[in-house]
Design a protein around this motif. Structure first.
Motif, PDB file in Angstrom:
ATOM      1  N   ASP A  30      40.934  36.262  41.276  1.00  0.00           N
ATOM      2  CA  ASP A  30      39.974  37.006  40.459  1.00  0.00           C
ATOM      3  C   ASP A  30      40.349  36.932  38.985  1.00  0.00           C
ATOM      4  OD1 ASP A  30      38.607  37.700  42.738  1.00  0.00           O
ATOM      5  OD2 ASP A  30      39.499  39.695  42.891  1.00  0.00           O
ATOM      6  N   THR A  31      41.649  37.050  38.712  1.00  0.00           N
ATOM      7  CA  THR A  31      42.119  37.002  37.322  1.00  0.00           C
ATOM      8  C   THR A  31      41.832  35.646  36.702  1.00  0.00           C
ATOM      9  OG1 THR A  31      43.897  38.575  37.818  1.00  0.00           O
ATOM     10  CG2 THR A  31      44.126  37.254  35.815  1.00  0.00           C
ATOM     11  N   ILE A  55      40.714  42.043  26.152  1.00  0.00           N
ATOM     12  CA  ILE A  55      42.094  41.653  25.836  1.00  0.00           C
ATOM     13  C   ILE A  55      42.122  40.291  25.156  1.00  0.00           C
ATOM     14  CG2 ILE A  55      44.324  41.000  26.836  1.00  0.00           C
ATOM     15  CD1 ILE A  55      43.821  43.074  29.027  1.00  0.00           C
ATOM     16  N   VAL A  56      41.379  39.332  25.732  1.00  0.00           N
ATOM     17  CA  VAL A  56      41.377  37.963  25.203  1.00  0.00           C
ATOM     18  C   VAL A  56      40.875  37.924  23.767  1.00  0.00           C
ATOM     19  CG1 VAL A  56      40.285  35.690  25.432  1.00  0.00           C
ATOM     20  CG2 VAL A  56      41.184  36.850  27.454  1.00  0.00           C
ATOM     21  N   GLU A  64      50.686  39.145  24.864  1.00  0.00           N
ATOM     22  CA  GLU A  64      49.921  40.132  25.614  1.00  0.00           C
ATOM     23  C   GLU A  64      48.642  39.539  26.217  1.00  0.00           C
ATOM     24  OE1 GLU A  64      50.694  43.449  26.194  1.00  0.00           O
ATOM     25  OE2 GLU A  64      52.637  42.851  25.425  1.00  0.00           O
ATOM     26  N   LYS A  65      48.451  38.229  26.024  1.00  0.00           N
ATOM     27  CA  LYS A  65      47.241  37.576  26.520  1.00  0.00           C
ATOM     28  C   LYS A  65      47.540  36.488  27.547  1.00  0.00           C
ATOM     29  CE  LYS A  65      44.750  38.312  22.147  1.00  0.00           C
ATOM     30  NZ  LYS A  65      43.964  37.665  21.071  1.00  0.00           N
ATOM     31  N   THR A  66      48.755  36.455  28.028  1.00  0.00           N
ATOM     32  CA  THR A  66      49.126  35.441  29.005  1.00  0.00           C
ATOM     33  C   THR A  66      48.474  35.752  30.356  1.00  0.00           C
ATOM     34  OG1 THR A  66      51.089  36.656  29.719  1.00  0.00           O
ATOM     35  CG2 THR A  66      51.360  35.097  27.879  1.00  0.00           C
ATOM     36  N   PRO A  67      48.273  34.731  31.201  1.00  0.00           N
ATOM     37  CA  PRO A  67      47.690  34.977  32.528  1.00  0.00           C
ATOM     38  C   PRO A  67      48.477  36.012  33.331  1.00  0.00           C
ATOM     39  CG  PRO A  67      47.659  32.643  32.036  1.00  0.00           C
ATOM     40  CD  PRO A  67      48.448  33.289  30.943  1.00  0.00           C
ATOM     41  N   TYR A  71      46.932  39.410  34.646  1.00  0.00           N
ATOM     42  CA  TYR A  71      46.955  39.645  36.098  1.00  0.00           C
ATOM     43  C   TYR A  71      47.446  41.060  36.401  1.00  0.00           C
ATOM     44  CZ  TYR A  71      48.857  39.748  40.803  1.00  0.00           C
ATOM     45  OH  TYR A  71      49.157  40.114  42.082  1.00  0.00           O
ATOM     46  N   GLN A  72      48.489  41.488  35.693  1.00  0.00           N
ATOM     47  CA  GLN A  72      49.011  42.841  35.897  1.00  0.00           C
ATOM     48  C   GLN A  72      47.944  43.885  35.583  1.00  0.00           C
ATOM     49  OE1 GLN A  72      52.491  43.011  33.417  1.00  0.00           O
ATOM     50  NE2 GLN A  72      53.757  41.828  34.836  1.00  0.00           N
TER      51      GLN A  72
END
Length: 275
Positions: A30-31, A55-56, A64-67, A71-72
């Motif tokens: 989903d992420t 966020i993106v 703070e924009k990593t997959p 996901y968290q």
């Protein structure tokens, strides 16, 4: 645990662990799907309304924009934002639709609101004492989280004849407090009227914490309360539920799944008819 290959773990896991791992895999998929859509040159309006899109396209640093970070966020919102509220509502709906008196009193109280069922106003609902009592009683018996919430203090704690050294984790599940007979007589019974009495309202100041307390209080507390108010009022006014092959014990705490694990699991099977 995170370094363990999921496909390998699935081969040796029991049924419930497999279900948990499948949920993690679904969250990851989903992420990825939402992240791809959020980063596209022309996202649709539905995607633009998501947390991932916010966020993106925010001013947050790249870390703070990593997959993994996103996901968290998705996993937290889906677990803490949905399952906790759903767990409490399952228990509430069972008791409301299994007790004709509770259902009738709710419907009668809701008729005092001037708006139509399709135009419910949260502020008006929050002022209804019996609706509030039903929701509070439901959250007393199903306070979302079953696990023990640990706290640590820098000073020694003294309780009766005991000294608890500083920095010692002390924890208790909210359910122990919510089912204390001294605070709530007949603690396992669903009795909304207990919240109409001054004694229970006084006890709630220190013996009622479905959203926890202090600096660790639930961030989504007001959203969850609003959702439950609106949902219960809407269902009660518009639908009749016929519940078969279920008892109150099916929705009582049975095991610690971090959330409230019950015999009925995530299910409340009903026949629905328009009121």
């Amino acid at each position: 645990m995170r370094a363990m290959p999921t496909n390998w773990a699935m081969k040796v896991a029991d049924k419930k662990t497999k279900s948990f791992l499948q949920r993690l895999q679904q969250n990851a998929k989903d992420t990825r799907d939402i992240l791809t859509a959020a980063e596209s040159p022309s996202p649709d309006e539905k995607v633009e309304g998501t947390i991932v899109y916010a966020i993106v396209h925010s001013n947050l640093p790249p870390t703070e924009k990593t997959p993994g970070r996103i996901y968290q966020e998705v996993a937290t919102v889906s677990a803490a934002g949905f399952e906790t509220t759903a767990s409490a509502m399952r228990l509430i709906l069972y008791h409301v639709y299994s007790n004709a008196e509770i259902l009738q009193r709710l419907r009668q109280e809701l008729t005092s609101i001037s708006t139509q069922p399709s135009e419910l106003i949260l502020k008006e609902l929050e002022e209804l004492p019996y609706l509030t009592a039903v929701l509070k009683e439901g959250m007393r018996l199903s306070p979302a989280v079953a696990s023990r919430a640990a706290r640590i203090t820098d000073k020694d704690l003294f309780y009766k004849g005991w000294r608890i050294p500083a920095r010692s984790p002390v924890g208790m599940t909210t359910l122990l407090m919510h089912t204390n007979e001294k605070l709530y007589p007949e603690p396992m019974r669903f009795i909304p009227d207990r919240w109409m009495e001054s004694s229970s309202r006084k006890a709630s100041s220190y013996g009622f914490a479905p959203f926890s307390r202090g600096t660790r209080i639930c961030l989504g507390m007001h959203l969850a309360w609003a959702e439950m108010c609106m949902l219960l009022a809407t269902l009660v006014q518009n639908f009749n539920f016929t519940i078969k092959n279920a008892t109150a014990s099916d929705f009582e705490f049975e095991r610690d799944d971090m959330g409230i694990g019950t015999k009925a699991g995530h299910n409340l099977m009903v026949h629905v008819a328009v009121n």
